[in-house]
Write a protein that holds these residues in place. Sequence first.
Motif, PDB file in Angstrom:
ATOM      1  N   ARG A 177     -19.133   8.745 -27.702  1.00  0.00           N
ATOM      2  CA  ARG A 177     -19.619   9.862 -28.508  1.00  0.00           C
ATOM      3  C   ARG A 177     -19.794  11.121 -27.650  1.00  0.00           C
ATOM      4  O   ARG A 177     -19.439  12.232 -28.061  1.00  0.00           O
ATOM      5  CB  ARG A 177     -20.942   9.462 -29.180  1.00  0.00           C
ATOM      6  N   ALA A 178     -20.326  10.943 -26.453  1.00  0.00           N
ATOM      7  CA  ALA A 178     -20.548  12.111 -25.586  1.00  0.00           C
ATOM      8  C   ALA A 178     -19.218  12.774 -25.209  1.00  0.00           C
ATOM      9  O   ALA A 178     -19.124  14.011 -25.155  1.00  0.00           O
ATOM     10  CB  ALA A 178     -21.297  11.683 -24.319  1.00  0.00           C
ATOM     11  N   LEU A 179     -18.200  11.976 -24.955  1.00  0.00           N
ATOM     12  CA  LEU A 179     -16.886  12.546 -24.634  1.00  0.00           C
ATOM     13  C   LEU A 179     -16.326  13.317 -25.832  1.00  0.00           C
ATOM     14  O   LEU A 179     -15.768  14.411 -25.674  1.00  0.00           O
ATOM     15  CB  LEU A 179     -15.925  11.437 -24.204  1.00  0.00           C
ATOM     16  N   ALA A 180     -16.482  12.745 -27.037  1.00  0.00           N
ATOM     17  CA  ALA A 180     -15.993  13.437 -28.239  1.00  0.00           C
ATOM     18  C   ALA A 180     -16.750  14.747 -28.454  1.00  0.00           C
ATOM     19  O   ALA A 180     -16.150  15.774 -28.793  1.00  0.00           O
ATOM     20  CB  ALA A 180     -16.134  12.524 -29.455  1.00  0.00           C
ATOM     21  N   ASP A 181     -18.055  14.708 -28.244  1.00  0.00           N
ATOM     22  CA  ASP A 181     -18.853  15.935 -28.439  1.00  0.00           C
ATOM     23  C   ASP A 181     -18.478  17.006 -27.418  1.00  0.00           C
ATOM     24  O   ASP A 181     -18.373  18.190 -27.749  1.00  0.00           O
ATOM     25  CB  ASP A 181     -20.351  15.601 -28.323  1.00  0.00           C
ATOM     26  N   LEU A 182     -18.278  16.575 -26.181  1.00  0.00           N
ATOM     27  CA  LEU A 182     -17.923  17.546 -25.141  1.00  0.00           C
ATOM     28  C   LEU A 182     -16.537  18.146 -25.400  1.00  0.00           C
ATOM     29  O   LEU A 182     -16.316  19.351 -25.212  1.00  0.00           O
ATOM     30  CB  LEU A 182     -17.978  16.872 -23.760  1.00  0.00           C
ATOM     31  N   ALA A 183     -15.611  17.308 -25.855  1.00  0.00           N
ATOM     32  CA  ALA A 183     -14.264  17.809 -26.171  1.00  0.00           C
ATOM     33  C   ALA A 183     -14.326  18.839 -27.298  1.00  0.00           C
ATOM     34  O   ALA A 183     -13.651  19.871 -27.257  1.00  0.00           O
ATOM     35  CB  ALA A 183     -13.349  16.653 -26.556  1.00  0.00           C
ATOM     36  N   ALA A 184     -15.161  18.562 -28.308  1.00  0.00           N
ATOM     37  CA  ALA A 184     -15.296  19.516 -29.421  1.00  0.00           C
ATOM     38  C   ALA A 184     -15.921  20.818 -28.930  1.00  0.00           C
ATOM     39  O   ALA A 184     -15.494  21.913 -29.305  1.00  0.00           O
ATOM     40  CB  ALA A 184     -16.143  18.891 -30.525  1.00  0.00           C
ATOM     41  N   GLU A 185     -16.916  20.699 -28.079  1.00  0.00           N
ATOM     42  CA  GLU A 185     -17.615  21.885 -27.563  1.00  0.00           C
ATOM     43  C   GLU A 185     -16.687  22.767 -26.746  1.00  0.00           C
ATOM     44  O   GLU A 185     -16.723  23.990 -26.836  1.00  0.00           O
ATOM     45  CB  GLU A 185     -18.796  21.414 -26.710  1.00  0.00           C
ATOM     46  N   ARG A 186     -15.810  22.136 -25.943  1.00  0.00           N
ATOM     47  CA  ARG A 186     -14.963  22.899 -25.030  1.00  0.00           C
ATOM     48  C   ARG A 186     -13.540  23.102 -25.546  1.00  0.00           C
ATOM     49  O   ARG A 186     -12.706  23.669 -24.842  1.00  0.00           O
ATOM     50  CB  ARG A 186     -14.928  22.217 -23.666  1.00  0.00           C
ATOM     51  N   GLY A 187     -13.243  22.587 -26.736  1.00  0.00           N
ATOM     52  CA  GLY A 187     -11.914  22.796 -27.312  1.00  0.00           C
ATOM     53  C   GLY A 187     -10.809  22.079 -26.565  1.00  0.00           C
ATOM     54  O   GLY A 187      -9.689  22.579 -26.467  1.00  0.00           O
ATOM     55  N   CYS A 188     -11.112  20.907 -26.046  1.00  0.00           N
ATOM     56  CA  CYS A 188     -10.053  20.151 -25.363  1.00  0.00           C
ATOM     57  C   CYS A 188      -9.768  18.853 -26.117  1.00  0.00           C
ATOM     58  O   CYS A 188     -10.445  18.523 -27.094  1.00  0.00           O
ATOM     59  CB  CYS A 188     -10.402  19.896 -23.904  1.00  0.00           C
ATOM     60  N   GLY A 189      -8.756  18.136 -25.681  1.00  0.00           N
ATOM     61  CA  GLY A 189      -8.304  16.952 -26.387  1.00  0.00           C
ATOM     62  C   GLY A 189      -9.020  15.691 -25.928  1.00  0.00           C
ATOM     63  O   GLY A 189      -9.756  15.684 -24.935  1.00  0.00           O
TER      64      GLY A 189
END
Length: 455
Positions: free
Chosen positions: A218-230
């Motif tokens: 979940r943390a990886l998904a949230d960070l990806a959404a926050e930073r606009g990465c895949g």
Amino acid sequence: MRIVLRNVRWICTPGGLLENGHLSVIDKRIELMQAQPIAGPADETIDLDGCLLIPGLISLHHHFFQHLTRAWPGTHCAASEDWLVALYPVWARMAPPDFAAAARNAAAELLLSGTTTAVDHAFLLGHRGDERLAAEVEAVSELGLRLHLVRSGLPGLGARVEARLPPSVVNSLLDEPGAWLAQCHADLRRWHDPAPGSLLRLDLGPSNIAYDKPALMRALADLAAERGCGLHAHYHPRPAERDLCRTLNRVEPIDYLDKAGWLQPRTWLAHCTELDDGEIGRLAARGVGIAHCPRTVLRLGYRLPRLQAWRRSKVRTGIGADGAASNDGGAFLSDVRLALLLHRAGSSDASGWLSPQDALAMATAEAAAVLGRPELGAIAPGMCADLAAFDLRSLDVAGALADPLAGFLLAGSHTRAKLTMVDGRVRVRDGKLVGHDENAIAAETNVRSQALSRF
Ligand SMILES: [Zn+2]
């Protein structure tokens, strides 16, 4: 800087082949593409008589570090688990200069085979991740390949593999989630460039889905959404993996991914060899992409992926070279050719077979869509100038040019581009790297590979 490509025998455009065309590039973008010669001054003019010009190829999955352990002794007839048990102790010995040499070799081979963008799923980082990534970024940027660097890690090696390895090796490889996430934040700040046309983007994701670490997923998904990465990971839930997920989480693997926020368009998953119709439909509905890696399927004996079912369901699908220890080759064009044919095995219904145009689209425009890069993957004015030209006057395609693209992919066996341009800069000219000595790159790779084998 204006570069003109003149007398191009065939140009693969979104609307079909343009015969005897001309194209110009200003700085980083394609300026003009037309049947008439291009007027006006040029800093450089390159003649491409006899050549097929295609969009630069895009590989959706790779592990650059494995270039030091290709065709490794003890793995030639090893299925997945034995292959990992043989290689993890070797990989555990790699140092930052090894990562630089492997990345240089990988980037050189990719460029020489007409590949202009590649995903490197960098999961072997551990406590020296910062140094290893820095070594890779420097090496790849010197050669000029456009890079999607998946800042990854190893949450676990799987119980069966861990039981067969010395604890010291296991402990040296595994990543602790807190430190891993902190490093992801730092690496994103240091390297991630989300701008259109960027040469370096960071993406996130573990090597394999961490079924025992939902908070990390979940943390990886949230960070990806926050930073606009895949988001990217291996995903092919075989029976043992499904049982593990059910035991730990009381849900199927696809539901676990959903709960962790991974079923979304910024995600693409490698392999997906074990999906049923319902799972394929879920990936399609959520816009999740798949990186199909045909040579690894053969090398490690995976189940034949249901490529035709993916495409019928309109799952966004591209092609990956995969790591050099399960591909052994590094010329991505050969994987595109293999993808064109592999899914036909055992299928007598030709209505779902890939055409040469489909295979090229998977390795260009469709792959660009998976990465969220609309500026890549097609030859048209305004697009990034990522281009590859192949001379089709060679023996291997002689007699196969009634349909030049079909001849190139079905008959062609040579993988060396005459010209590769990335971001408007010529990186391969007349089949040779510009500004780099490929023999020196190979020699360095061999020295470092032999040092690993002598340990
Ligand atoms: Zn892989």
